[in-house]
Design a protein around this motif. Structure first.
Motif, PDB file in Angstrom:
ATOM      1  N   ALA A 177     -21.539   5.686 -30.179  1.00 32.97           N
ATOM      2  CA  ALA A 177     -20.801   6.893 -29.785  1.00 32.97           C
ATOM      3  C   ALA A 177     -19.884   7.359 -30.911  1.00 32.97           C
ATOM      4  O   ALA A 177     -19.790   8.560 -31.193  1.00 32.97           O
ATOM      5  N   LEU A 178     -19.222   6.420 -31.556  1.00 30.17           N
ATOM      6  CA  LEU A 178     -18.314   6.771 -32.656  1.00 30.17           C
ATOM      7  C   LEU A 178     -19.083   7.381 -33.826  1.00 30.17           C
ATOM      8  O   LEU A 178     -18.681   8.419 -34.376  1.00 30.17           O
ATOM      9  N   CYS A 179     -20.199   6.778 -34.173  1.00 30.04           N
ATOM     10  CA  CYS A 179     -21.028   7.329 -35.267  1.00 30.04           C
ATOM     11  C   CYS A 179     -21.561   8.718 -34.901  1.00 30.04           C
ATOM     12  O   CYS A 179     -21.582   9.623 -35.746  1.00 30.04           O
ATOM     13  N   ALA A 180     -21.959   8.891 -33.650  1.00 32.91           N
ATOM     14  CA  ALA A 180     -22.443  10.199 -33.199  1.00 32.91           C
ATOM     15  C   ALA A 180     -21.335  11.247 -33.268  1.00 32.91           C
ATOM     16  O   ALA A 180     -21.580  12.391 -33.668  1.00 32.91           O
ATOM     17  N   ALA A 181     -20.128  10.862 -32.908  1.00 35.30           N
ATOM     18  CA  ALA A 181     -19.001  11.802 -32.952  1.00 35.30           C
ATOM     19  C   ALA A 181     -18.700  12.226 -34.388  1.00 35.30           C
ATOM     20  O   ALA A 181     -18.496  13.420 -34.666  1.00 35.30           O
ATOM     21  N   VAL A 182     -18.677  11.265 -35.301  1.00 34.72           N
ATOM     22  CA  VAL A 182     -18.395  11.588 -36.704  1.00 34.72           C
ATOM     23  C   VAL A 182     -19.516  12.440 -37.301  1.00 34.72           C
ATOM     24  O   VAL A 182     -19.262  13.439 -37.992  1.00 34.72           O
ATOM     25  N   ALA A 183     -20.755  12.069 -37.004  1.00 35.88           N
ATOM     26  CA  ALA A 183     -21.893  12.856 -37.513  1.00 35.88           C
ATOM     27  C   ALA A 183     -21.847  14.283 -36.965  1.00 35.88           C
ATOM     28  O   ALA A 183     -22.101  15.244 -37.701  1.00 35.88           O
ATOM     29  N   SER A 184     -21.503  14.419 -35.697  1.00 38.13           N
ATOM     30  CA  SER A 184     -21.393  15.753 -35.092  1.00 38.13           C
ATOM     31  C   SER A 184     -20.293  16.564 -35.748  1.00 38.13           C
ATOM     32  O   SER A 184     -20.453  17.758 -36.012  1.00 38.13           O
ATOM     33  N   GLN A 185     -19.174  15.912 -36.012  1.00 41.76           N
ATOM     34  CA  GLN A 185     -18.051  16.608 -36.639  1.00 41.76           C
ATOM     35  C   GLN A 185     -18.460  17.170 -37.991  1.00 41.76           C
ATOM     36  O   GLN A 185     -18.182  18.337 -38.299  1.00 41.76           O
ATOM     37  N   VAL A 186     -19.121  16.368 -38.790  1.00 37.41           N
ATOM     38  CA  VAL A 186     -19.571  16.827 -40.102  1.00 37.41           C
ATOM     39  C   VAL A 186     -20.602  17.940 -39.943  1.00 37.41           C
ATOM     40  O   VAL A 186     -20.531  18.974 -40.630  1.00 37.41           O
ATOM     41  N   ALA A 187     -21.544  17.764 -39.029  1.00 38.58           N
ATOM     42  CA  ALA A 187     -22.586  18.778 -38.826  1.00 38.58           C
ATOM     43  C   ALA A 187     -21.992  20.101 -38.365  1.00 38.58           C
ATOM     44  O   ALA A 187     -22.391  21.173 -38.849  1.00 38.58           O
ATOM     45  N   TRP A 188     -21.045  20.067 -37.427  1.00 41.42           N
ATOM     46  CA  TRP A 188     -20.414  21.306 -36.963  1.00 41.42           C
ATOM     47  C   TRP A 188     -19.643  21.996 -38.089  1.00 41.42           C
ATOM     48  O   TRP A 188     -19.679  23.221 -38.224  1.00 41.42           O
ATOM     49  N   ALA A 189     -18.935  21.208 -38.897  1.00 44.96           N
ATOM     50  CA  ALA A 189     -18.162  21.793 -39.999  1.00 44.96           C
ATOM     51  C   ALA A 189     -19.080  22.448 -41.028  1.00 44.96           C
ATOM     52  O   ALA A 189     -18.812  23.560 -41.500  1.00 44.96           O
ATOM     53  N   VAL A 190     -20.172  21.778 -41.348  1.00 45.87           N
ATOM     54  CA  VAL A 190     -21.127  22.342 -42.307  1.00 45.87           C
ATOM     55  C   VAL A 190     -21.786  23.590 -41.721  1.00 45.87           C
ATOM     56  O   VAL A 190     -21.935  24.608 -42.409  1.00 45.87           O
ATOM     57  N   THR A 191     -22.156  23.529 -40.463  1.00 47.77           N
ATOM     58  CA  THR A 191     -22.751  24.696 -39.804  1.00 47.77           C
ATOM     59  C   THR A 191     -21.795  25.882 -39.834  1.00 47.77           C
ATOM     60  O   THR A 191     -22.206  27.007 -40.127  1.00 47.77           O
ATOM     61  N   ALA A 192     -20.525  25.629 -39.538  1.00 48.67           N
ATOM     62  CA  ALA A 192     -19.537  26.706 -39.571  1.00 48.67           C
ATOM     63  C   ALA A 192     -19.446  27.319 -40.961  1.00 48.67           C
ATOM     64  O   ALA A 192     -19.419  28.547 -41.112  1.00 48.67           O
ATOM     65  N   HIS A 210     -15.081  35.149 -33.663  1.00 45.58           N
ATOM     66  CA  HIS A 210     -15.528  34.490 -32.447  1.00 45.58           C
ATOM     67  C   HIS A 210     -16.358  33.255 -32.807  1.00 45.58           C
ATOM     68  O   HIS A 210     -16.152  32.184 -32.256  1.00 45.58           O
ATOM     69  N   ARG A 211     -17.273  33.371 -33.760  1.00 41.96           N
ATOM     70  CA  ARG A 211     -18.095  32.228 -34.174  1.00 41.96           C
ATOM     71  C   ARG A 211     -17.234  31.134 -34.800  1.00 41.96           C
ATOM     72  O   ARG A 211     -17.442  29.964 -34.553  1.00 41.96           O
ATOM     73  N   GLN A 212     -16.252  31.494 -35.600  1.00 37.52           N
ATOM     74  CA  GLN A 212     -15.393  30.503 -36.218  1.00 37.52           C
ATOM     75  C   GLN A 212     -14.623  29.716 -35.159  1.00 37.52           C
ATOM     76  O   GLN A 212     -14.487  28.514 -35.264  1.00 37.52           O
ATOM     77  N   VAL A 213     -14.142  30.394 -34.141  1.00 31.39           N
ATOM     78  CA  VAL A 213     -13.411  29.719 -33.080  1.00 31.39           C
ATOM     79  C   VAL A 213     -14.328  28.724 -32.377  1.00 31.39           C
ATOM     80  O   VAL A 213     -13.957  27.591 -32.110  1.00 31.39           O
ATOM     81  N   GLU A 214     -15.562  29.118 -32.096  1.00 39.38           N
ATOM     82  CA  GLU A 214     -16.502  28.211 -31.448  1.00 39.38           C
ATOM     83  C   GLU A 214     -16.725  26.965 -32.292  1.00 39.38           C
ATOM     84  O   GLU A 214     -16.700  25.858 -31.789  1.00 39.38           O
ATOM     85  N   TYR A 215     -16.968  27.136 -33.578  1.00 38.70           N
ATOM     86  CA  TYR A 215     -17.204  25.998 -34.449  1.00 38.70           C
ATOM     87  C   TYR A 215     -15.939  25.159 -34.600  1.00 38.70           C
ATOM     88  O   TYR A 215     -16.012  23.936 -34.644  1.00 38.70           O
ATOM     89  N   ALA A 216     -14.806  25.798 -34.670  1.00 40.25           N
ATOM     90  CA  ALA A 216     -13.551  25.058 -34.766  1.00 40.25           C
ATOM     91  C   ALA A 216     -13.371  24.168 -33.547  1.00 40.25           C
ATOM     92  O   ALA A 216     -12.972  23.005 -33.669  1.00 40.25           O
ATOM     93  N   GLY A 217     -13.685  24.689 -32.375  1.00 39.62           N
ATOM     94  CA  GLY A 217     -13.591  23.891 -31.156  1.00 39.62           C
ATOM     95  C   GLY A 217     -14.541  22.716 -31.175  1.00 39.62           C
ATOM     96  O   GLY A 217     -14.205  21.607 -30.728  1.00 39.62           O
ATOM     97  N   ALA A 218     -15.733  22.917 -31.688  1.00 34.84           N
ATOM     98  CA  ALA A 218     -16.718  21.836 -31.763  1.00 34.84           C
ATOM     99  C   ALA A 218     -16.284  20.761 -32.756  1.00 34.84           C
ATOM    100  O   ALA A 218     -16.431  19.565 -32.494  1.00 34.84           O
ATOM    101  N   VAL A 219     -15.730  21.185 -33.897  1.00 41.00           N
ATOM    102  CA  VAL A 219     -15.232  20.219 -34.878  1.00 41.00           C
ATOM    103  C   VAL A 219     -14.081  19.427 -34.270  1.00 41.00           C
ATOM    104  O   VAL A 219     -14.049  18.192 -34.318  1.00 41.00           O
ATOM    105  N   TYR A 220     -13.150  20.142 -33.648  1.00 41.54           N
ATOM    106  CA  TYR A 220     -11.998  19.504 -33.016  1.00 41.54           C
ATOM    107  C   TYR A 220     -12.451  18.577 -31.888  1.00 41.54           C
ATOM    108  O   TYR A 220     -11.972  17.442 -31.758  1.00 41.54           O
TER     109      TYR A 220
END
Length: 166
Positions: free
Chosen positions: A116-131, A10-20
């Motif tokens: 916005a683009l920098c925030a999106a990329v930073a979020s993607q990396v942060a979500w992936a690392v968190t996962a 369940h947690r992996q799916v949540e993080y996968a959705g956030a990365v995506y």
């Protein structure tokens, strides 16, 4: 599958959705600036949030349909899937907030789009690392997750730069 395994999935799916969702947000910003310059910051905020919510609804629908057609629709199941998929929509909020705040500070629409683009990329990396960390991955996997997602995000930045230049 044990209850513990189900929780981890369940947690992996949540993080996968956030990365995506973060990569989706980056793509929205890049695509919206492709012709004729960036949209206004307010248009970009609406575009980001609406796209995130539409993709979230689509994912919820796809999950429910893929489970088959029960004799009776179960709202509890739909709510559970909606909660599980919500990080996909949430991922658009940080880039939208970055665009709005940048614009509110008096910056141009171009600067707001880059924020916005920098925030999106930073979020993607942060979500992936968190996962990776939350699933107790090795340090190597955490590093590979960060690098992979940074490269994917930077690919979107590169495409935006190439398309904007022509």
């Amino acid at each position: 599958m044990s209850e513990r395994d189900t929780g981890a999935a369940h947690r992996q799916v949540e993080y996968a959705g956030a990365v995506y969702g973060s990569l989706l947000a980056a793509s929205v910003v890049a695509g919206s600036t492709a012709e004729g310059g960036p949209p206004s910051a307010s248009e970009l905020v609406v575009l980001l949030i609406c796209t995130g919510v539409v993709f979230w609804i689509t994912h919820v629908y796809a999950q429910l349909v893929s489970r088959g057609h029960p004799a009776r629709f179960a709202w509890a199941s739909a709510r559970g899937v909606a909660r599980q998929e919500w990080p996909l929509a949430q991922a658009s909020f940080f880039p939208a907030i970055a665009a709005a705040l940048t614009s509110a500070a008096g910056a141009s629409d171009t600067v707001a789009a880059w924020a916005a683009l920098c925030a999106a990329v930073a979020s993607q990396v942060a979500w992936a690392v968190t996962a990776a960390v939350k699933t107790r991955s090795t340090t190597g996997v955490v590093i590979v997750s960060a690098i992979t997602n940074l490269v994917l995000g930077l690919a979107i930045v590169a495409l935006k730069t190439l398309v904007s230049a022509h």
